[in-house]
Design an enzyme around this catalytic site. Sequence first.
Site, PDB file in Angstrom:
ATOM      1  N   SER A  41     -21.854  -5.910  18.428  1.00 15.91           N
ATOM      2  CA  SER A  41     -22.900  -5.038  18.953  1.00 15.91           C
ATOM      3  C   SER A  41     -22.800  -3.610  18.413  1.00 15.91           C
ATOM      4  CB  SER A  41     -22.858  -5.078  20.480  1.00 15.91           C
ATOM      5  OG  SER A  41     -23.999  -4.508  21.059  1.00 15.91           O
TER       6      SER A  41
ATOM      7  N   LYS B 227     -23.666  -9.923  16.798  1.00 14.58           N
ATOM      8  CA  LYS B 227     -24.537  -9.737  17.974  1.00 14.58           C
ATOM      9  C   LYS B 227     -25.551  -8.644  17.656  1.00 14.58           C
ATOM     10  CE  LYS B 227     -24.628  -8.566  22.907  1.00 14.58           C
ATOM     11  NZ  LYS B 227     -25.465  -7.364  22.826  1.00 14.58           N
TER      12      LYS B 227
END
Length: 548
Positions: free
Chosen positions: A291, A316
Amino acid sequence: MKRRNKIIFLFLLPIVAFGVWSFSNDERYFEMAKNLDIYSTLYSEVNKYYVDEVNPNTLINTSIDAMLEKLDPYTVYIPEDDIEDFRTNATGQYGGIGILSNRIGNRHLVLNLYEESPAQEAGIKIGDEIVKIDGRSVVGMSDEDLGKLIKGQSGTDVLVGVKRNKGEYLDLQVQRKKITIPNIAYKTLLPGNIGYFKLTEFTRTAAEDVESSVKDLKNQGAEYIVFDLRGNPGGLLNEAVDICNLFVPKGSKIVETRGKTEAQSMTYVAEKEPLDLGIPLAVIIDNNSASASEIVSGVIQDYDRGVIVGQKSFGKGLVQVTRPLSYNSQLKVTTAKYYIPSGRCIQALDYQHKDINGQATEIPDSLKEAFFTSSNRIVYDGGGVDPDIKVKKPNKSSYIENLAKSGLLFDYATDYYYAHEAISPATEFKLSDQEYEAFASWVRKKDFENKSKIEGAVDLLAQAAEEDKVYAQLTDEISRIDDEIHKLKANGLTTFKKEIKHQLELEIIRRYYLNQGVLEATLSKDPEVIKAMETLNDPDKYRSILHK
Protein backbone atom coordinates in the site's frame (compact mmCIF):
# COMPACT_ATOMS: atom_id res chain seq x y z
CA MET A 1 -33.97 -11.01 23.47
CA LYS A 2 -37.20 -11.63 21.56
CA ARG A 3 -38.26 -8.03 22.11
CA ARG A 4 -34.91 -6.79 20.78
CA ASN A 5 -35.16 -8.99 17.68
CA LYS A 6 -38.66 -7.66 17.05
CA ILE A 7 -37.37 -4.09 17.26
CA ILE A 8 -34.60 -4.87 14.75
CA PHE A 9 -37.13 -6.43 12.39
CA LEU A 10 -39.56 -3.51 12.67
CA PHE A 11 -36.69 -1.07 12.16
CA LEU A 12 -35.73 -2.75 8.90
CA LEU A 13 -39.23 -2.65 7.41
CA PRO A 14 -39.40 1.14 6.91
CA ILE A 15 -35.97 1.05 5.27
CA VAL A 16 -37.12 -1.63 2.88
CA ALA A 17 -40.39 0.20 2.19
CA PHE A 18 -38.52 3.45 1.55
CA GLY A 19 -36.14 1.64 -0.80
CA VAL A 20 -39.00 0.24 -2.89
CA TRP A 21 -40.82 3.60 -3.03
CA SER A 22 -37.76 5.73 -3.71
CA PHE A 23 -36.08 3.59 -6.33
CA SER A 24 -38.98 1.79 -8.04
CA ASN A 25 -37.77 2.97 -11.45
CA ASP A 26 -34.26 1.71 -10.92
CA GLU A 27 -33.85 -2.03 -11.30
CA ARG A 28 -30.66 -2.12 -9.26
CA TYR A 29 -32.18 -0.45 -6.25
CA PHE A 30 -35.28 -2.57 -6.58
CA GLU A 31 -33.10 -5.68 -6.31
CA MET A 32 -31.44 -4.22 -3.22
CA ALA A 33 -34.80 -3.50 -1.60
CA LYS A 34 -36.15 -6.93 -2.51
CA ASN A 35 -33.16 -8.71 -1.00
CA LEU A 36 -33.26 -6.59 2.15
CA ASP A 37 -36.88 -7.61 2.55
CA ILE A 38 -35.99 -11.28 2.08
CA TYR A 39 -33.12 -10.91 4.57
CA SER A 40 -35.22 -9.30 7.28
CA THR A 41 -38.06 -11.81 6.96
CA LEU A 42 -35.58 -14.71 6.92
CA TYR A 43 -33.93 -13.41 10.09
CA SER A 44 -37.32 -13.01 11.76
CA GLU A 45 -38.28 -16.61 10.93
CA VAL A 46 -34.95 -18.01 12.14
CA ASN A 47 -35.27 -16.06 15.37
CA LYS A 48 -38.84 -17.24 15.87
CA TYR A 49 -38.52 -20.92 15.01
CA TYR A 50 -34.88 -21.97 15.44
CA VAL A 51 -34.60 -24.62 18.15
CA ASP A 52 -32.04 -22.72 20.27
CA GLU A 53 -31.80 -19.08 21.30
CA VAL A 54 -30.19 -16.89 18.64
CA ASN A 55 -27.63 -14.20 19.53
CA PRO A 56 -28.57 -11.26 17.27
CA ASN A 57 -25.09 -9.69 17.32
CA THR A 58 -23.34 -12.92 16.39
CA LEU A 59 -25.79 -13.80 13.63
CA ILE A 60 -25.92 -10.35 12.04
CA ASN A 61 -22.16 -9.76 12.28
CA THR A 62 -21.50 -13.16 10.72
CA SER A 63 -23.79 -12.38 7.81
CA ILE A 64 -22.19 -8.95 7.29
CA ASP A 65 -18.69 -10.42 7.35
CA ALA A 66 -19.68 -13.16 4.89
CA MET A 67 -21.17 -10.57 2.53
CA LEU A 68 -18.08 -8.35 2.59
CA GLU A 69 -15.76 -11.33 2.10
CA LYS A 70 -17.25 -11.62 -1.40
CA LEU A 71 -15.62 -8.27 -2.24
CA ASP A 72 -12.04 -8.00 -0.98
CA PRO A 73 -10.21 -8.52 2.33
CA TYR A 74 -9.93 -4.76 2.93
CA THR A 75 -13.65 -3.95 2.92
CA VAL A 76 -14.68 -4.71 6.49
CA TYR A 77 -17.33 -3.90 9.07
CA ILE A 78 -15.99 -2.33 12.29
CA PRO A 79 -18.41 -2.74 15.21
CA GLU A 80 -18.35 -0.24 18.05
CA ASP A 81 -16.28 -2.58 20.25
CA ASP A 82 -13.44 -2.60 17.69
CA ILE A 83 -13.35 1.12 16.91
CA GLU A 84 -10.54 1.77 19.38
CA ASP A 85 -8.27 -0.80 17.71
CA PHE A 86 -9.06 0.70 14.32
CA ARG A 87 -8.09 4.17 15.56
CA THR A 88 -4.86 2.77 16.94
CA ASN A 89 -3.94 1.46 13.49
CA ALA A 90 -4.68 4.83 11.90
CA THR A 91 -3.08 7.10 14.50
CA GLY A 92 -0.44 4.90 16.08
CA GLN A 93 -1.76 5.98 19.48
CA TYR A 94 -3.73 4.24 22.20
CA GLY A 95 -4.24 4.23 25.95
CA GLY A 96 -2.26 1.34 27.33
CA ILE A 97 0.93 0.16 28.99
CA GLY A 98 3.29 -0.28 26.02
CA ILE A 99 3.80 -4.02 25.63
CA LEU A 100 3.61 -6.49 22.78
CA SER A 101 2.25 -9.85 23.91
CA ASN A 102 1.20 -13.03 22.19
CA ARG A 103 0.24 -16.59 22.96
CA ILE A 104 2.86 -19.29 22.77
CA GLY A 105 1.11 -22.54 23.53
CA ASN A 106 -1.36 -21.68 26.27
CA ARG A 107 0.69 -18.83 27.73
CA HIS A 108 0.26 -15.09 27.20
CA LEU A 109 3.88 -13.93 27.07
CA VAL A 110 5.35 -10.43 26.97
CA LEU A 111 7.35 -10.49 23.72
CA ASN A 112 8.55 -6.90 23.71
CA LEU A 113 8.33 -3.56 25.50
CA TYR A 114 8.37 -0.01 24.22
CA GLU A 115 11.24 2.03 25.60
CA GLU A 116 10.26 4.14 28.65
CA SER A 117 6.74 2.68 28.55
CA PRO A 118 4.52 2.43 31.66
CA ALA A 119 5.06 -1.35 31.62
CA GLN A 120 8.83 -0.97 31.67
CA GLU A 121 8.66 1.64 34.42
CA ALA A 122 6.41 -0.65 36.50
CA GLY A 123 8.90 -3.52 36.22
CA ILE A 124 7.27 -5.75 33.60
CA LYS A 125 9.91 -7.69 31.67
CA ILE A 126 10.12 -9.54 28.38
CA GLY A 127 9.41 -13.19 29.11
CA ASP A 128 6.81 -12.53 31.81
CA GLU A 129 3.68 -14.66 31.50
CA ILE A 130 0.50 -12.62 31.98
CA VAL A 131 -1.92 -14.65 34.07
CA LYS A 132 -4.28 -12.06 35.56
CA ILE A 133 -5.62 -8.59 34.75
CA ASP A 134 -7.22 -6.75 37.68
CA GLY A 135 -7.54 -10.08 39.50
CA ARG A 136 -9.27 -11.80 36.59
CA SER A 137 -7.65 -14.92 35.16
CA VAL A 138 -6.73 -14.64 31.47
CA VAL A 139 -5.81 -18.31 31.03
CA GLY A 140 -7.42 -19.55 27.81
CA MET A 141 -8.39 -16.02 26.77
CA SER A 142 -7.73 -14.85 23.21
CA ASP A 143 -5.03 -12.25 22.51
CA GLU A 144 -7.76 -9.85 21.36
CA ASP A 145 -9.70 -10.11 24.60
CA LEU A 146 -6.53 -9.76 26.66
CA GLY A 147 -5.64 -6.60 24.76
CA LYS A 148 -9.06 -5.11 25.51
CA LEU A 149 -8.53 -5.68 29.23
CA ILE A 150 -5.08 -4.08 29.22
CA LYS A 151 -5.99 -1.03 27.14
CA GLY A 152 -8.04 1.77 28.61
CA GLN A 153 -8.29 5.43 29.42
CA SER A 154 -4.96 7.19 29.84
CA GLY A 155 -4.30 7.90 33.52
CA THR A 156 -6.19 4.88 34.85
CA ASP A 157 -4.49 2.00 36.64
CA VAL A 158 -4.43 -1.68 35.73
CA LEU A 159 -3.15 -4.51 37.93
CA VAL A 160 -1.13 -6.98 35.87
CA GLY A 161 -0.46 -10.39 37.46
CA VAL A 162 2.58 -12.13 35.96
CA LYS A 163 4.55 -15.31 36.44
CA ARG A 164 8.25 -14.71 36.19
CA ASN A 165 11.29 -16.92 35.86
CA LYS A 166 11.14 -20.01 38.13
CA GLY A 167 7.40 -19.47 38.68
CA GLU A 168 7.56 -16.36 40.87
CA TYR A 169 4.17 -14.57 40.91
CA LEU A 170 4.00 -10.75 40.94
CA ASP A 171 1.16 -8.23 40.95
CA LEU A 172 2.36 -5.07 39.20
CA GLN A 173 0.34 -1.85 39.27
CA VAL A 174 0.67 0.00 35.97
CA GLN A 175 -0.77 3.40 35.11
CA ARG A 176 -2.00 3.53 31.54
CA LYS A 177 -0.66 6.33 29.39
CA LYS A 178 -1.08 7.56 25.85
CA ILE A 179 1.18 5.18 23.93
CA THR A 180 2.52 6.36 20.60
CA ILE A 181 3.83 3.60 18.35
CA PRO A 182 6.97 5.04 16.76
CA ASN A 183 6.96 5.31 12.98
CA ILE A 184 10.75 5.19 12.90
CA ALA A 185 11.92 1.95 14.48
CA TYR A 186 15.61 2.75 14.18
CA LYS A 187 18.04 5.14 12.55
CA THR A 188 21.83 5.21 12.46
CA LEU A 189 24.84 6.33 10.47
CA LEU A 190 26.45 3.35 8.74
CA PRO A 191 30.07 3.15 7.49
CA GLY A 192 30.75 5.23 4.38
CA ASN A 193 28.55 8.12 5.57
CA ILE A 194 25.39 6.20 4.75
CA GLY A 195 22.34 7.17 6.77
CA TYR A 196 19.89 4.38 7.51
CA PHE A 197 16.37 4.49 8.91
CA LYS A 198 13.53 1.98 9.14
CA LEU A 199 9.92 3.15 8.76
CA THR A 200 7.44 0.63 10.19
CA GLU A 201 4.17 2.60 10.05
CA PHE A 202 2.39 5.25 7.97
CA THR A 203 0.44 6.73 10.85
CA ARG A 204 0.05 10.45 11.54
CA THR A 205 3.41 12.27 11.74
CA ALA A 206 5.13 9.62 9.55
CA ALA A 207 6.25 12.25 7.02
CA GLU A 208 7.36 14.58 9.79
CA ASP A 209 9.34 11.72 11.38
CA VAL A 210 11.01 10.80 8.07
CA GLU A 211 11.96 14.44 7.44
CA SER A 212 13.40 14.74 10.95
CA SER A 213 15.37 11.49 10.53
CA VAL A 214 16.89 12.54 7.20
CA LYS A 215 17.86 15.95 8.57
CA ASP A 216 19.39 14.38 11.67
CA LEU A 217 21.37 11.85 9.62
CA LYS A 218 22.62 14.56 7.27
CA ASN A 219 23.74 16.62 10.25
CA GLN A 220 25.73 13.58 11.37
CA GLY A 221 27.46 13.50 7.97
CA ALA A 222 25.22 11.25 5.86
CA GLU A 223 25.87 11.63 2.13
CA TYR A 224 23.59 8.76 1.13
CA ILE A 225 20.29 7.42 2.52
CA VAL A 226 19.01 3.85 2.94
CA PHE A 227 15.24 3.94 3.47
CA ASP A 228 13.97 0.60 4.84
CA LEU A 229 10.30 -0.21 4.14
CA ARG A 230 10.44 -3.97 4.70
CA GLY A 231 7.43 -5.36 6.51
CA ASN A 232 5.65 -2.00 6.38
CA PRO A 233 1.97 -2.74 5.60
CA GLY A 234 1.09 0.87 4.73
CA GLY A 235 -1.30 3.30 6.33
CA LEU A 236 -2.36 6.87 5.63
CA LEU A 237 -2.24 7.93 1.97
CA ASN A 238 -1.50 11.59 2.73
CA GLU A 239 1.57 10.60 4.77
CA ALA A 240 2.90 8.61 1.79
CA VAL A 241 2.33 11.63 -0.46
CA ASP A 242 4.14 13.95 1.95
CA ILE A 243 7.09 11.54 2.26
CA CYS A 244 7.45 11.40 -1.54
CA ASN A 245 7.32 15.21 -1.53
CA LEU A 246 10.56 15.24 0.50
CA PHE A 247 12.52 13.81 -2.46
CA VAL A 248 10.78 15.00 -5.67
CA PRO A 249 10.22 18.53 -7.04
CA LYS A 250 7.25 20.64 -5.99
CA GLY A 251 4.36 20.13 -8.42
CA SER A 252 5.34 16.53 -9.24
CA LYS A 253 2.44 14.12 -9.59
CA ILE A 254 2.61 11.57 -6.77
CA VAL A 255 -0.44 9.36 -7.08
CA GLU A 256 -3.86 9.32 -8.72
CA THR A 257 -6.90 7.52 -7.32
CA ARG A 258 -9.67 6.34 -9.66
CA GLY A 259 -12.99 5.31 -8.18
CA LYS A 260 -16.68 5.07 -8.99
CA THR A 261 -17.47 8.60 -7.85
CA GLU A 262 -15.84 11.93 -8.62
CA ALA A 263 -15.06 12.41 -4.95
CA GLN A 264 -12.94 9.24 -4.96
CA SER A 265 -11.05 10.14 -8.14
CA MET A 266 -8.29 12.54 -7.20
CA THR A 267 -4.75 13.50 -8.16
CA TYR A 268 -2.18 14.16 -5.43
CA VAL A 269 0.85 16.31 -6.20
CA ALA A 270 3.90 17.47 -4.26
CA GLU A 271 2.69 20.74 -2.75
CA LYS A 272 5.81 21.77 -0.83
CA GLU A 273 9.42 22.47 -1.61
CA PRO A 274 11.39 19.21 -1.32
CA LEU A 275 13.84 18.45 1.44
CA ASP A 276 16.58 17.07 -0.82
CA LEU A 277 16.54 16.39 -4.56
CA GLY A 278 20.12 15.23 -4.84
CA ILE A 279 21.05 12.83 -2.06
CA PRO A 280 21.35 9.28 -3.46
CA LEU A 281 18.63 6.96 -2.17
CA ALA A 282 18.25 3.21 -1.79
CA VAL A 283 14.77 2.02 -0.77
CA ILE A 284 14.54 -1.53 0.59
CA ILE A 285 11.27 -3.45 0.13
CA ASP A 286 10.06 -7.02 0.55
CA ASN A 287 6.95 -9.13 -0.01
CA ASN A 288 5.29 -7.52 3.01
CA SER A 289 5.81 -3.92 1.89
CA ALA A 290 2.29 -2.88 0.91
CA SER A 291 0.00 0.00 0.00
CA ALA A 292 1.59 3.29 1.16
CA SER A 293 5.00 1.55 1.12
CA GLU A 294 4.41 0.76 -2.55
CA ILE A 295 3.39 4.32 -3.32
CA VAL A 296 6.65 5.63 -1.86
CA SER A 297 8.90 3.00 -3.45
CA GLY A 298 6.98 3.19 -6.75
CA VAL A 299 7.21 6.98 -6.93
CA ILE A 300 10.95 6.89 -6.16
CA GLN A 301 11.34 4.34 -8.95
CA ASP A 302 9.09 6.10 -11.47
CA TYR A 303 11.05 9.35 -11.13
CA ASP A 304 14.39 7.50 -11.10
CA ARG A 305 15.02 9.22 -7.80
CA GLY A 306 16.65 6.19 -6.17
CA VAL A 307 17.28 2.47 -6.52
CA ILE A 308 14.86 -0.13 -5.14
CA VAL A 309 16.49 -3.12 -3.41
CA GLY A 310 15.03 -6.40 -2.13
CA GLN A 311 12.05 -8.48 -3.23
CA LYS A 312 8.85 -7.71 -5.13
CA SER A 313 6.38 -5.80 -2.96
CA PHE A 314 2.99 -7.13 -1.85
CA GLY A 315 0.84 -5.62 -4.62
CA LYS A 316 -1.94 -3.69 -2.89
CA GLY A 317 -3.14 -0.92 -5.16
CA LEU A 318 -6.53 -0.38 -3.52
CA VAL A 319 -7.66 2.66 -1.54
CA GLN A 320 -10.00 2.44 1.46
CA VAL A 321 -12.03 5.08 3.27
CA THR A 322 -14.20 4.75 6.37
CA ARG A 323 -17.90 5.51 6.34
CA PRO A 324 -19.90 6.07 9.55
CA LEU A 325 -22.73 3.67 10.31
CA SER A 326 -25.39 3.71 13.00
CA TYR A 327 -24.65 2.82 16.63
CA ASN A 328 -21.05 4.11 16.42
CA SER A 329 -19.97 1.41 14.00
CA GLN A 330 -18.08 2.01 10.76
CA LEU A 331 -17.50 0.53 7.34
CA LYS A 332 -14.03 0.50 5.84
CA VAL A 333 -14.68 0.19 2.13
CA THR A 334 -12.50 0.02 -0.97
CA THR A 335 -13.39 3.03 -3.09
CA ALA A 336 -10.62 3.35 -5.65
CA LYS A 337 -7.41 2.04 -7.17
CA TYR A 338 -4.29 4.11 -7.10
CA TYR A 339 -1.94 4.82 -10.00
CA ILE A 340 1.61 6.05 -9.55
CA PRO A 341 3.35 8.61 -11.84
CA SER A 342 4.25 6.22 -14.68
CA GLY A 343 0.53 5.40 -14.94
CA ARG A 344 0.74 1.88 -13.57
CA CYS A 345 -1.43 0.29 -10.90
CA ILE A 346 0.48 -2.22 -8.80
CA GLN A 347 -2.58 -4.20 -7.60
CA ALA A 348 -1.61 -7.89 -7.83
CA LEU A 349 -4.91 -9.71 -7.24
CA ASP A 350 -8.15 -9.40 -9.19
CA TYR A 351 -10.97 -9.61 -6.65
CA GLN A 352 -13.66 -9.04 -9.26
CA HIS A 353 -12.88 -12.25 -11.10
CA LYS A 354 -12.40 -15.14 -8.69
CA ASP A 355 -11.69 -18.80 -9.40
CA ILE A 356 -14.06 -21.70 -8.77
CA ASN A 357 -12.92 -21.83 -5.14
CA GLY A 358 -13.79 -18.18 -4.60
CA GLN A 359 -10.15 -17.10 -4.47
CA ALA A 360 -8.94 -13.91 -6.13
CA THR A 361 -6.83 -14.57 -9.20
CA GLU A 362 -3.41 -13.15 -9.97
CA ILE A 363 -3.13 -10.96 -13.01
CA PRO A 364 -1.25 -13.11 -15.59
CA ASP A 365 2.02 -11.82 -17.03
CA SER A 366 0.47 -11.79 -20.50
CA LEU A 367 -1.98 -9.09 -19.36
CA LYS A 368 0.57 -6.92 -17.59
CA GLU A 369 1.23 -3.64 -19.34
CA ALA A 370 4.59 -1.93 -19.79
CA PHE A 371 5.09 1.62 -18.52
CA PHE A 372 8.13 3.89 -18.44
CA THR A 373 10.02 5.79 -15.79
CA SER A 374 11.29 9.33 -16.30
CA SER A 375 14.46 7.99 -17.95
CA ASN A 376 12.48 5.49 -20.05
CA ARG A 377 13.22 2.40 -17.99
CA ILE A 378 10.49 -0.23 -18.44
CA VAL A 379 8.30 -1.04 -15.43
CA TYR A 380 5.15 -3.15 -15.29
CA ASP A 381 1.75 -2.94 -13.63
CA GLY A 382 -0.33 -5.64 -11.99
CA GLY A 383 1.97 -7.22 -9.45
CA GLY A 384 3.66 -4.99 -6.93
CA VAL A 385 6.85 -2.97 -7.32
CA ASP A 386 9.74 -4.94 -8.80
CA PRO A 387 13.10 -4.03 -7.22
CA ASP A 388 15.88 -2.70 -9.43
CA ILE A 389 18.29 -4.92 -7.49
CA LYS A 390 16.80 -8.28 -6.51
CA VAL A 391 18.08 -9.92 -3.34
CA LYS A 392 16.83 -13.45 -2.81
CA LYS A 393 15.50 -14.30 0.62
CA PRO A 394 17.21 -17.38 2.10
CA ASN A 395 14.92 -20.36 2.50
CA LYS A 396 14.00 -20.97 6.12
CA SER A 397 14.29 -24.41 7.63
CA SER A 398 11.07 -25.84 9.03
CA TYR A 399 13.18 -27.11 11.93
CA ILE A 400 14.11 -23.57 12.97
CA GLU A 401 10.57 -22.30 12.41
CA ASN A 402 9.15 -25.07 14.62
CA LEU A 403 11.80 -24.43 17.26
CA ALA A 404 10.74 -20.77 17.39
CA LYS A 405 7.01 -21.60 17.43
CA SER A 406 7.51 -24.05 20.27
CA GLY A 407 8.69 -21.24 22.54
CA LEU A 408 11.94 -23.02 23.39
CA LEU A 409 14.16 -20.28 21.95
CA PHE A 410 12.09 -17.68 23.78
CA ASP A 411 12.16 -19.53 27.12
CA TYR A 412 15.88 -20.23 27.00
CA ALA A 413 16.60 -16.57 26.26
CA THR A 414 14.54 -15.67 29.33
CA ASP A 415 16.48 -18.15 31.47
CA TYR A 416 19.74 -16.74 30.13
CA TYR A 417 18.67 -13.21 31.02
CA TYR A 418 18.02 -14.10 34.66
CA ALA A 419 21.31 -15.97 34.86
CA HIS A 420 23.40 -13.10 33.43
CA GLU A 421 23.22 -9.59 34.87
CA ALA A 422 24.66 -8.01 31.71
CA ILE A 423 25.96 -8.88 28.26
CA SER A 424 28.31 -7.12 25.85
CA PRO A 425 26.90 -4.45 23.47
CA ALA A 426 24.33 -5.69 20.94
CA THR A 427 26.75 -5.40 18.01
CA GLU A 428 29.36 -7.52 19.81
CA PHE A 429 27.34 -10.14 21.69
CA LYS A 430 27.95 -13.75 20.64
CA LEU A 431 27.23 -17.08 22.28
CA SER A 432 30.23 -19.35 22.73
CA ASP A 433 30.16 -22.90 21.39
CA GLN A 434 29.93 -24.13 24.97
CA GLU A 435 26.91 -21.91 25.61
CA TYR A 436 25.23 -23.17 22.45
CA GLU A 437 25.85 -26.77 23.46
CA ALA A 438 24.25 -26.05 26.85
CA PHE A 439 21.18 -24.82 24.96
CA ALA A 440 21.17 -27.88 22.67
CA SER A 441 21.34 -30.23 25.68
CA TRP A 442 18.46 -28.33 27.29
CA VAL A 443 16.31 -28.69 24.13
CA ARG A 444 17.01 -32.42 23.87
CA LYS A 445 15.39 -32.90 27.28
CA LYS A 446 12.23 -31.09 26.19
CA ASP A 447 9.19 -32.46 24.41
CA PHE A 448 9.83 -30.74 21.08
CA GLU A 449 7.29 -31.64 18.41
CA ASN A 450 8.90 -30.88 15.09
CA LYS A 451 6.39 -31.92 12.45
CA SER A 452 7.45 -30.79 8.98
CA LYS A 453 5.48 -30.45 5.75
CA ILE A 454 7.48 -33.22 4.15
CA GLU A 455 6.56 -35.58 7.00
CA GLY A 456 2.91 -34.82 6.43
CA ALA A 457 3.32 -35.58 2.73
CA VAL A 458 5.09 -38.88 3.48
CA ASP A 459 2.33 -39.85 5.95
CA LEU A 460 -0.30 -39.27 3.27
CA LEU A 461 1.77 -41.23 0.74
CA ALA A 462 2.11 -44.16 3.15
CA GLN A 463 -1.62 -44.16 3.85
CA ALA A 464 -2.43 -44.09 0.13
CA ALA A 465 -0.01 -46.96 -0.55
CA GLU A 466 -1.61 -49.10 2.16
CA GLU A 467 -5.08 -48.51 0.70
CA ASP A 468 -4.11 -49.28 -2.91
CA LYS A 469 -2.72 -52.73 -3.72
CA VAL A 470 -1.07 -51.47 -6.89
CA TYR A 471 1.27 -49.26 -4.84
CA ALA A 472 1.64 -51.49 -1.77
CA GLN A 473 5.13 -52.51 -2.98
CA LEU A 474 6.27 -48.92 -2.34
CA THR A 475 5.68 -49.24 1.41
CA ASP A 476 9.29 -50.21 2.12
CA GLU A 477 10.62 -47.29 0.07
CA ILE A 478 8.33 -44.88 1.88
CA SER A 479 9.47 -46.29 5.21
CA ARG A 480 13.13 -45.73 4.26
CA ILE A 481 12.37 -42.10 3.34
CA ASP A 482 10.63 -41.68 6.69
CA ASP A 483 13.70 -43.06 8.50
CA GLU A 484 15.99 -40.61 6.68
CA ILE A 485 13.72 -37.68 7.62
CA HIS A 486 13.89 -38.67 11.30
CA LYS A 487 17.70 -38.91 11.11
CA LEU A 488 17.86 -35.38 9.70
CA LYS A 489 15.51 -34.14 12.42
CA ALA A 490 17.57 -35.79 15.13
CA ASN A 491 20.63 -33.87 13.91
CA GLY A 492 18.78 -30.57 13.48
CA LEU A 493 20.52 -28.80 16.36
CA THR A 494 23.87 -29.60 14.73
CA THR A 495 22.86 -29.20 11.08
CA PHE A 496 21.32 -25.76 11.63
CA LYS A 497 23.62 -24.64 14.43
CA LYS A 498 24.66 -21.38 12.75
CA GLU A 499 21.08 -20.22 12.08
CA ILE A 500 19.70 -21.38 15.45
CA LYS A 501 22.59 -19.77 17.33
CA HIS A 502 21.94 -16.47 15.54
CA GLN A 503 18.22 -16.53 16.36
CA LEU A 504 18.94 -17.34 20.01
CA GLU A 505 21.46 -14.49 20.21
CA LEU A 506 18.84 -12.06 18.90
CA GLU A 507 16.28 -13.26 21.47
CA ILE A 508 18.81 -12.73 24.25
CA ILE A 509 19.79 -9.29 22.92
CA ARG A 510 16.11 -8.28 22.93
CA ARG A 511 15.95 -8.94 26.69
CA TYR A 512 18.66 -6.37 27.36
CA TYR A 513 18.38 -3.84 24.52
CA LEU A 514 14.82 -4.28 23.17
CA ASN A 515 14.13 -4.01 19.42
CA GLN A 516 16.73 -1.33 18.85
CA GLY A 517 19.42 -3.76 19.99
CA VAL A 518 18.14 -6.45 17.63
CA LEU A 519 18.28 -4.03 14.69
CA GLU A 520 21.79 -2.92 15.66
CA ALA A 521 22.92 -6.54 15.80
CA THR A 522 21.47 -7.52 12.41
CA LEU A 523 22.33 -4.58 10.15
CA SER A 524 25.98 -5.49 9.60
CA LYS A 525 24.95 -8.91 8.22
CA ASP A 526 21.70 -7.87 6.52
CA PRO A 527 22.04 -8.88 2.81
CA GLU A 528 19.65 -6.18 1.56
CA VAL A 529 21.38 -3.44 3.57
CA ILE A 530 24.80 -4.66 2.39
CA LYS A 531 23.62 -4.60 -1.25
CA ALA A 532 22.15 -1.12 -0.81
CA MET A 533 25.41 0.15 0.72
CA GLU A 534 27.49 -1.40 -2.08
CA THR A 535 25.32 0.28 -4.71
CA LEU A 536 25.39 3.70 -3.05
CA ASN A 537 29.18 3.48 -2.64
CA ASP A 538 29.55 2.85 -6.39
CA PRO A 539 28.32 6.03 -8.14
CA ASP A 540 28.79 4.55 -11.63
CA LYS A 541 26.67 1.51 -10.79
CA TYR A 542 24.05 3.68 -9.11
CA ARG A 543 23.73 5.92 -12.18
CA SER A 544 23.74 3.00 -14.63
CA ILE A 545 20.77 1.39 -12.84
CA LEU A 546 18.72 4.59 -12.99
CA HIS A 547 19.53 5.39 -16.62
CA LYS A 548 19.44 2.06 -18.43
